[in-house]
Design a protein around this motif. Structure first.
Motif, mmCIF file in Angstrom:
data_model
loop_
_atom_site.group_PDB
_atom_site.id
_atom_site.type_symbol
_atom_site.label_atom_id
_atom_site.label_comp_id
_atom_site.label_asym_id
_atom_site.label_seq_id
_atom_site.Cartn_x
_atom_site.Cartn_y
_atom_site.Cartn_z
ATOM 1 N N LEU A 210 0.873 -1.165 0.000
ATOM 2 C CA LEU A 210 0.000 0.000 0.000
ATOM 3 C C LEU A 210 0.911 1.217 0.000
ATOM 4 N N VAL A 211 0.957 1.965 -1.132
ATOM 5 C CA VAL A 211 1.989 2.991 -1.286
ATOM 6 C C VAL A 211 1.381 4.300 -1.787
ATOM 7 N N ARG A 212 2.118 5.361 -1.459
ATOM 8 C CA ARG A 212 1.785 6.704 -1.937
ATOM 9 C C ARG A 212 3.000 7.574 -1.723
ATOM 10 N N GLY A 213 3.167 8.576 -2.564
ATOM 11 C CA GLY A 213 4.282 9.500 -2.432
ATOM 12 C C GLY A 213 4.086 10.467 -1.271
ATOM 13 N N GLY A 214 5.062 11.380 -1.095
ATOM 14 C CA GLY A 214 5.036 12.312 0.022
ATOM 15 C C GLY A 214 3.981 13.380 -0.129
ATOM 16 N N GLY A 215 3.756 14.107 0.968
ATOM 17 C CA GLY A 215 2.783 15.192 0.969
ATOM 18 C C GLY A 215 2.595 15.706 2.372
ATOM 19 N N SER A 216 1.708 16.679 2.516
ATOM 20 C CA SER A 216 1.423 17.233 3.828
ATOM 21 C C SER A 216 0.549 16.274 4.612
ATOM 22 N N LEU A 217 0.315 16.601 5.873
ATOM 23 C CA LEU A 217 -0.543 15.766 6.707
ATOM 24 C C LEU A 217 -1.939 15.661 6.112
ATOM 25 N N GLU A 218 -2.423 16.768 5.524
ATOM 26 C CA GLU A 218 -3.734 16.728 4.875
ATOM 27 C C GLU A 218 -3.713 15.811 3.658
#
Length: 432
Positions: A210-218
């Motif tokens: 289960l993956v996703r790139g970076g980002g803010s907490l939102e």
């Protein structure tokens, strides 16, 4: 900083303070006036001691403040603080007596601008942790050699390209199944749950990413959704979560069997390096070959020893013939010896036979004479010659008692030289 400083008691003109009591009075006044306090600023000089306590300064354009965060509070952080990070902290002002330094004892820290969201994160974390979803006992090891790898992410995400590149480099022979889902936005949690459940039903993968790139907490908030977390814990296969960067933490990380700092790291964790596996295979093939050759050498030496013991077939045959001739000679000698012993016994018996026959005949004659004498003693004729008589009635039955006859019965009387008839008279009966 102290332009609004107020005391709880009126000034006492002419009073002289000792240093310690003055420091304590200032600390008590600060605590009563400001605590608890929330401060926002930029981290500077961050360090973590061996004890687990953290020390740093918060600064802005106008000034800075020394801060201390004890281990218990530091262990609750969901991110790694670093210099230059703008944060919002909550804590209590205090004065460090030995040096008289003002410091802030930090109880909690959040990235600036995300305070409310971070508070919600902590509440959700406590709630799900109470449900037992983060327990280490339910974590499963990854398969050493997976046969198929599943990936849950957006089809257009850079994370999917990073995962595909890493898997193509490390395990180009393994098939990869993608279960598409949005990873950001209001619809993302439901789509992630649906993609996970689809992977569970199809049961075609040994491990799931289960993956996703970076980002803010939102941006990463979909991975803090309680339903997503619960869906991860229902997985029949190990789940690796690689969301954001190394400093990013989501609740999905705590529920997963393994947390990866990045999507690429997640792919590398579940995919054994092909080159390393080939090297290991070559190493074991070499060891197997060496062991096989060593075993063949041992068996060859054993065969040589057996061949030496066996010798030529003609030699073995000659030896067997010699053994057979020896046995035949021994058998003939034994037969002759047995025959000689038998002949000797037969000669002895032949010499002893006449005497034995004579002795036996004499014995039999003596027995015959004794029997003849005994038989004569039993002869009724001798009894009759001594004056006795044999009396029988008309039916031939021997009369031995007076009661067997009555007057008028006719009897036969046998004596030594003949017999005659007689008749019974009453006055002649005299029973005893």
């Amino acid at each position: 900083m102290f332009e609004h400083f107020e005391t709880n008691s009126p000034a006492q003109p002419g009073r002289v303070w000792a240093v310690g009591p003055l420091v304590r009075a200032i600390a008590d006044t600060l605590a009563a006036r400001f605590n608890p306090v929330a401060v926002q600023g930029e981290i500077s000089g961050f360090s973590r001691a061996a004890s687990g306590h953290c020390y740093f300064s918060l600064k802005d354009e106008a000034g800075q403040m020394r801060c201390a965060m004890f281990r218990r509070a530091a262990d609750q952080l969901a991110f790694a603080p670093r210099d230059g990070m703008r944060v919002q902290v909550r804590g209590k002002l205090d004065v460090y007596g030995p040096r008289g330094d003002l410091q802030l004892i930090v109880d909690s820290m959040a990235v600036a601008g995300q305070g409310a969201l971070f508070e919600q994160f902590l509440k959700l974390k406590a709630q799900l942790e109470a449900e037992g979803l983060f327990e280490a006992a339910r974590k499963r090891p990854l398969p050493l050699q997976p046969h198929r790898i599943g990936v849950v992410t957006s089809l257009g995400a850079a994370a999917l390209r990073d995962v595909a590149t890493a898997l193509r480099r490390r395990v180009p022979h393994l098939p990869v199944v993608v279960y598409p889902a949005s990873v950001q936005g209001a619809q993302a949690p439901a789509e992630i749950v649906a993609a996970l459940e689809s992977a569970y039903r199809r049961a075609e993968c040994d491990v799931l990413l289960l993956v996703r790139g970076g980002g803010s907490l939102e941006d990463l908030w979909s991975f803090n959704d309680p339903e997503v977390v619960r869906a991860i814990t229902r997985a029949p296969m190990p789940v690796v979560v690689g969301v954001g960067h190394e400093t990013d933490f989501t609740l999905a990380d705590f529920a997963a069997d393994l947390r990866a700092p990045t999507p690429t790291a997640a792919a590398e964790m579940c995919a054994p390096d092909r080159q390393r596996r080939l090297q290991e295979l070559a190493y074991w093939a070499e060891r197997l070959g060496s062991a096989s050759w060593a075993m063949l050498d041992v068996r060859a030496q054993r065969l040589d020893r057996l061949a030496q013991r066996l010798g030529r077939p003609s030699g073995r045959l000659h030896l067997a013939q010699r053994e057979l001739a020896s046995l035949e000679h021994r058998l003939q000698a034994a037969v002759r010896q047995r025959a000689q012993k038998g002949q000797a016994r037969l000669d002895v018996m032949a010499r002893a036979l006449p005497a034995s026959i004579r002795s036996a005949m004499l014995g039999q004659q003596h027995r015959l004479q004794r029997a003849e004498t005994a038989l004569k003693m039993l002869d009724p004729q001798l009894v009759l010659e001594r004056g006795f008589a044999l009396v029988t009635d008309e039916t031939g039955h021997t009369v031995v008692r007076v009661e067997q006859v009555k007057p008028g019965d006719r009897l036969r009387v046998r004596v030594a030289n003949g017999e005659f008839a007689s008749e019974v008279r009453a006055d002649e009966q005299s029973p005893h």
